[in-house]
Write a protein that holds these residues in place. Structure first.
Motif, PDB file in Angstrom:
ATOM      1  N   TYR A  49       0.811  -1.222   0.000  1.00 19.57           N
ATOM      2  CA  TYR A  49       0.000   0.000   0.000  1.00 19.57           C
ATOM      3  C   TYR A  49       0.845   1.273   0.000  1.00 19.57           C
ATOM      4  O   TYR A  49       0.467   2.264  -0.642  1.00 19.57           O
ATOM      5  N   PRO A  50       1.980   1.310   0.701  1.00 18.16           N
ATOM      6  CA  PRO A  50       2.837   2.511   0.596  1.00 18.16           C
ATOM      7  C   PRO A  50       3.315   2.747  -0.837  1.00 18.16           C
ATOM      8  O   PRO A  50       3.425   3.903  -1.271  1.00 18.16           O
ATOM      9  N   LEU A  51       3.612   1.675  -1.573  1.00 12.94           N
ATOM     10  CA  LEU A  51       4.002   1.828  -2.974  1.00 12.94           C
ATOM     11  C   LEU A  51       2.839   2.374  -3.802  1.00 12.94           C
ATOM     12  O   LEU A  51       3.016   3.225  -4.677  1.00 12.94           O
ATOM     13  N   ARG A  52       1.657   1.889  -3.489  1.00 11.07           N
ATOM     14  CA  ARG A  52       0.464   2.383  -4.190  1.00 11.07           C
ATOM     15  C   ARG A  52       0.213   3.850  -3.874  1.00 11.07           C
ATOM     16  O   ARG A  52      -0.039   4.657  -4.780  1.00 11.07           O
ATOM     17  N   ASP A  53       0.299   4.192  -2.604  1.00  9.92           N
ATOM     18  CA  ASP A  53       0.012   5.570  -2.184  1.00  9.92           C
ATOM     19  C   ASP A  53       1.031   6.562  -2.732  1.00  9.92           C
ATOM     20  O   ASP A  53       0.726   7.742  -2.913  1.00  9.92           O
ATOM     21  N   SER A  54       2.237   6.085  -3.009  1.00  7.74           N
ATOM     22  CA  SER A  54       3.270   6.974  -3.559  1.00  7.74           C
ATOM     23  C   SER A  54       3.227   7.026  -5.081  1.00  7.74           C
ATOM     24  O   SER A  54       4.015   7.737  -5.698  1.00  7.74           O
ATOM     25  N   GLY A  55       2.312   6.263  -5.676  1.00  7.64           N
ATOM     26  CA  GLY A  55       2.155   6.288  -7.131  1.00  7.64           C
ATOM     27  C   GLY A  55       3.119   5.409  -7.896  1.00  7.64           C
ATOM     28  O   GLY A  55       3.178   5.467  -9.132  1.00  7.64           O
ATOM     29  N   LYS A  56       3.881   4.572  -7.188  1.00  3.88           N
ATOM     30  CA  LYS A  56       4.858   3.717  -7.873  1.00  3.88           C
ATOM     31  C   LYS A  56       4.210   2.475  -8.471  1.00  3.88           C
ATOM     32  O   LYS A  56       4.768   1.858  -9.388  1.00  3.88           O
ATOM     33  N   ILE A  57       3.063   2.082  -7.935  1.00  2.00           N
ATOM     34  CA  ILE A  57       2.291   0.986  -8.509  1.00  2.00           C
ATOM     35  C   ILE A  57       0.828   1.395  -8.524  1.00  2.00           C
ATOM     36  O   ILE A  57       0.409   2.296  -7.781  1.00  2.00           O
ATOM     37  N   ILE A  58       0.037   0.771  -9.364  1.00  2.00           N
ATOM     38  CA  ILE A  58      -1.401   1.068  -9.440  1.00  2.00           C
ATOM     39  C   ILE A  58      -2.167  -0.240  -9.476  1.00  2.00           C
ATOM     40  O   ILE A  58      -1.643  -1.274  -9.874  1.00  2.00           O
ATOM     41  N   LYS A  59      -3.425  -0.165  -9.072  1.00  2.00           N
ATOM     42  CA  LYS A  59      -4.284  -1.342  -9.112  1.00  2.00           C
ATOM     43  C   LYS A  59      -4.962  -1.413 -10.470  1.00  2.00           C
ATOM     44  O   LYS A  59      -5.406  -0.397 -11.010  1.00  2.00           O
ATOM     45  N   VAL A  60      -5.038  -2.605 -11.029  1.00  2.00           N
ATOM     46  CA  VAL A  60      -5.723  -2.797 -12.305  1.00  2.00           C
ATOM     47  C   VAL A  60      -7.225  -2.705 -12.052  1.00  2.00           C
ATOM     48  O   VAL A  60      -7.771  -3.461 -11.244  1.00  2.00           O
ATOM     49  N   ASP A  61      -7.903  -1.761 -12.714  1.00  2.00           N
ATOM     50  CA  ASP A  61      -9.331  -1.569 -12.502  1.00  2.00           C
ATOM     51  C   ASP A  61     -10.097  -2.879 -12.692  1.00  2.00           C
ATOM     52  O   ASP A  61      -9.852  -3.621 -13.643  1.00  2.00           O
ATOM     53  N   GLY A  62     -11.032  -3.128 -11.767  1.00  2.00           N
ATOM     54  CA  GLY A  62     -11.878  -4.310 -11.896  1.00  2.00           C
ATOM     55  C   GLY A  62     -11.195  -5.613 -11.523  1.00  2.00           C
ATOM     56  O   GLY A  62     -11.701  -6.682 -11.845  1.00  2.00           O
ATOM     57  N   SER A  63     -10.043  -5.526 -10.838  1.00  2.00           N
ATOM     58  CA  SER A  63      -9.336  -6.746 -10.456  1.00  2.00           C
ATOM     59  C   SER A  63      -8.628  -6.531  -9.128  1.00  2.00           C
ATOM     60  O   SER A  63      -8.657  -5.438  -8.559  1.00  2.00           O
ATOM     61  N   ASN A  64      -7.965  -7.581  -8.652  1.00  2.00           N
ATOM     62  CA  ASN A  64      -7.186  -7.495  -7.419  1.00  2.00           C
ATOM     63  C   ASN A  64      -5.692  -7.476  -7.726  1.00  2.00           C
ATOM     64  O   ASN A  64      -4.870  -7.744  -6.864  1.00  2.00           O
ATOM     65  N   TYR A  65      -5.357  -7.164  -8.964  1.00  2.00           N
ATOM     66  CA  TYR A  65      -3.956  -7.165  -9.398  1.00  2.00           C
ATOM     67  C   TYR A  65      -3.341  -5.764  -9.352  1.00  2.00           C
ATOM     68  O   TYR A  65      -4.045  -4.761  -9.554  1.00  2.00           O
ATOM     69  N   PHE A  66      -2.014  -5.738  -9.113  1.00  2.00           N
ATOM     70  CA  PHE A  66      -1.261  -4.490  -9.152  1.00  2.00           C
ATOM     71  C   PHE A  66      -0.279  -4.540 -10.316  1.00  2.00           C
ATOM     72  O   PHE A  66       0.215  -5.614 -10.688  1.00  2.00           O
ATOM     73  N   GLN A  67       0.003  -3.374 -10.900  1.00  2.00           N
ATOM     74  CA  GLN A  67       0.970  -3.279 -11.985  1.00  2.00           C
ATOM     75  C   GLN A  67       1.702  -1.941 -11.881  1.00  2.00           C
ATOM     76  O   GLN A  67       1.347  -1.088 -11.063  1.00  2.00           O
ATOM     77  N   LEU A  68       2.696  -1.752 -12.725  1.00  2.00           N
ATOM     78  CA  LEU A  68       3.408  -0.478 -12.774  1.00  2.00           C
ATOM     79  C   LEU A  68       2.579   0.541 -13.550  1.00  2.00           C
ATOM     80  O   LEU A  68       1.772   0.170 -14.423  1.00  2.00           O
ATOM     81  N   PRO A  69       2.722   1.840 -13.255  1.00  2.00           N
ATOM     82  CA  PRO A  69       1.858   2.876 -13.842  1.00  2.00           C
ATOM     83  C   PRO A  69       1.799   2.889 -15.368  1.00  2.00           C
ATOM     84  O   PRO A  69       0.758   3.184 -15.943  1.00  2.00           O
ATOM     85  N   LEU A  70       2.899   2.564 -16.055  1.00  2.00           N
ATOM     86  CA  LEU A  70       2.910   2.649 -17.513  1.00  2.00           C
ATOM     87  C   LEU A  70       2.430   1.376 -18.193  1.00  2.00           C
ATOM     88  O   LEU A  70       2.267   1.351 -19.410  1.00  2.00           O
ATOM     89  N   GLN A  71       2.213   0.330 -17.421  1.00  2.00           N
ATOM     90  CA  GLN A  71       1.708  -0.913 -18.010  1.00  2.00           C
ATOM     91  C   GLN A  71       0.222  -0.773 -18.329  1.00  2.00           C
ATOM     92  O   GLN A  71      -0.484   0.027 -17.709  1.00  2.00           O
ATOM     93  N   GLN A  72      -0.265  -1.538 -19.281  1.00  2.00           N
ATOM     94  CA  GLN A  72      -1.636  -1.367 -19.760  1.00  2.00           C
ATOM     95  C   GLN A  72      -2.466  -2.642 -19.649  1.00  2.00           C
ATOM     96  O   GLN A  72      -3.347  -2.906 -20.469  1.00  2.00           O
TER      97      GLN A  72
END
Length: 450
Positions: free
Chosen positions: A61-84
């Motif tokens: 969650y700290p990585l998410r809150d700092s914008g280094k990772i994002i959650k994939v909409d509609g899923s429970n997966y995380f990815q890097l911001p530039l991934q699609q």
């Protein structure tokens, strides 16, 4: 992007040895892992030999809150911001990892049919071959040939009828028929005649629905609420009734609603009053009233919004609940579940991984209980045997109730309601959205004949 999950998390020696690393080291390793493929909190926590909740709280969650990772909409997966990656691409990748999708037959199916909805047939047929529809029938898809297909289908239907009831015309349900016919036509290259389809109980005819105008009246909803609010009734039934009616999700989808995808909003509703004290909220009427300088009234209301994936169509839909009598206790349940760190609104086990192979079976017991209990409520408010088809499929009645309720309240705005339920309005109109006779008669009052 369909292959994004094929890369496994590397088993680093330090993790296996249980070596202590700094928070920065662990977070850097998380980022390296996500460069290769999106991951869930559970898979990452397992890699680091930690429990999911503290791992997510301290590292993810700290990585998410700092914008280094994002959650994939509609899923429970995380990815890097530039991934699609999307929830759909991830789900397709998960399905393709299943062994049955590596067979020659399913590879051929991928090549011969690329229509948008083909995955629904593939999923149903894969479950059938794997023995997930009935344990008494399993078959390798490559073993179905032009020489034996009729014998295979006969055996398949006999075994399926041991665990599922035939439809009103004595055939398999439409979804199973579509899946079987799709495989035979696209893969085995069989042209099924009308007579063969009818004889084998897999005809290509979808019979005209008898319940496309099935609806529940305001009076019946009020009576149902009274019954569900009695002291000897578990309050969860009141909330299930409300969510099922307003969101018209399919029976098993109710248990896939995730806490993280629910929000409660404050909304201001404008209206004008007409002579009999009736409140009109139609935007065009309000705009005209403002233009004329008439008095506009307003009141605040609390609403619930959530997003859920309908696995049958692999589509995300936004749902809304506007009835404050449901919204208020639902928000209380939401807060309780959130404080308990529950993942789902109505499902207790956070560790459950729902896949195309298992999710129906996992929730089957709860869906059956819902059908049994809610049948008593609906019969008590005026419905009777036969209103919901030969087998009294009460759970599916709520899909009709909700769609008709929204259609009636929006003056049959099929486009608007369709955004919450279907990819096309044709299905909505034919199977769920026939106007009630009362509304039809209201509409024709303004028709002038020469």
């Amino acid at each position: 992007m369909d292959s994004v999950l094929n890369t496994q998390i590397p088993s680093t020696r330090s993790r296996l040895d249980g070596a202590v690393s700094t928070k920065e080291d662990i977070q850097n390793e998380i980022l390296e892992i996500l460069k290769k493929s999106p991951q869930t909190p559970s898979s990452l926590a397992k890699h680091f030999h930690m429990k999911r909740e503290p791992f997510s709280r301290n590292y993810l969650y700290p990585l998410r809150d700092s914008g280094k990772i994002i959650k994939v909409d509609g899923s429970n997966y995380f990815q890097l911001p530039l991934q699609q990656n999307t929830s759909r691409s991830i789900k397709k990748a998960l399905i393709k990892k299943s062994e049955i999708y590596q067979t020659d037959s399913f590879k051929k199916w991928d090549e011969t049919n690329t229509t948008k909805s083909i995955h629904v047939k593939k999923t149903a047929f894969a479950r059938l071959c794997l023995g997930l529809k009935t344990p008494t029938f399993k078959i390798h898809p490559d073993n179905i040939t032009q020489e034996n297909w009729k014998d295979v289908v006969r055996t398949m239907v006999i075994e399926l009828f041991k665990v599922t009831k035939p439809d009103e015309n004595g055939e398999l349900n439409w979804g199973l028929r579509q899946a079987i016919r799709g495989f035979l036509e696209d893969v085995v290259e069989i042209k099924i005649s009308k007579k063969e389809g009818e004889t084998l109980k897999i005809s290509g005819t979808k019979y005209k629905p008898k319940s496309s105008d099935l609806h529940i009246t305001t009076e019946q909803v009020i009576e149902a609420k009274k019954l569900l609010l009695k002291r000897n009734v578990d309050p969860i039934w009141f909330l299930k009734f409300g969510v099922k009616t307003w969101s018209f999700v399919r029976p098993s989808t109710l248990y896939l609603i995730e806490i993280d995808k629910i929000q409660f909003l404050d909304q201001v509703v404008e209206y004008v009053e007409v002579g009999d004290g009736k409140k009109i909220t139609d935007t065009k009427v309000i705009e005209y009233a403002k233009y004329k300088g008439d008095k506009i009234f307003a009141y605040p209301r609390r609403i619930c919004h959530f997003e859920v994936i309908e696995n049958k169509t692999d589509t995300d839909y936004h749902k809304y609940i506007l009835d404050v009598e449901f919204v208020e206790p639902l928000e209380k349940l939401y807060n309780i579940r959130k404080s308990q760190r529950k993942k789902y609104l109505f499902w207790d086990d956070n560790s459950t991984v729902f896949t195309f192979e298992n999710y129906d079976d996992i929730v089957k017991k709860e869906v059956t209980k819902d059908n049994h209990f809610l049948k008593q409520i609906l019969f008590a408010v005026g419905f009777k045997h036969g209103d919901f088809g030969t087998h009294d499929r009460i759970n599916y009645a709520f899909r009709h109730f909700g769609l008709q309720m929204w259609l009636i309240d929006t003056d049959y705005n099929y486009d608007l309601v369709g955004e919450m339920s279907h990819e096309d309005t044709a299905t909505l109109k034919k199977w769920y959205g026939k106007r009630t006779q009362k509304d039809f008669q209201r509409k024709i009052k303004g028709v002038m004949m020469n």
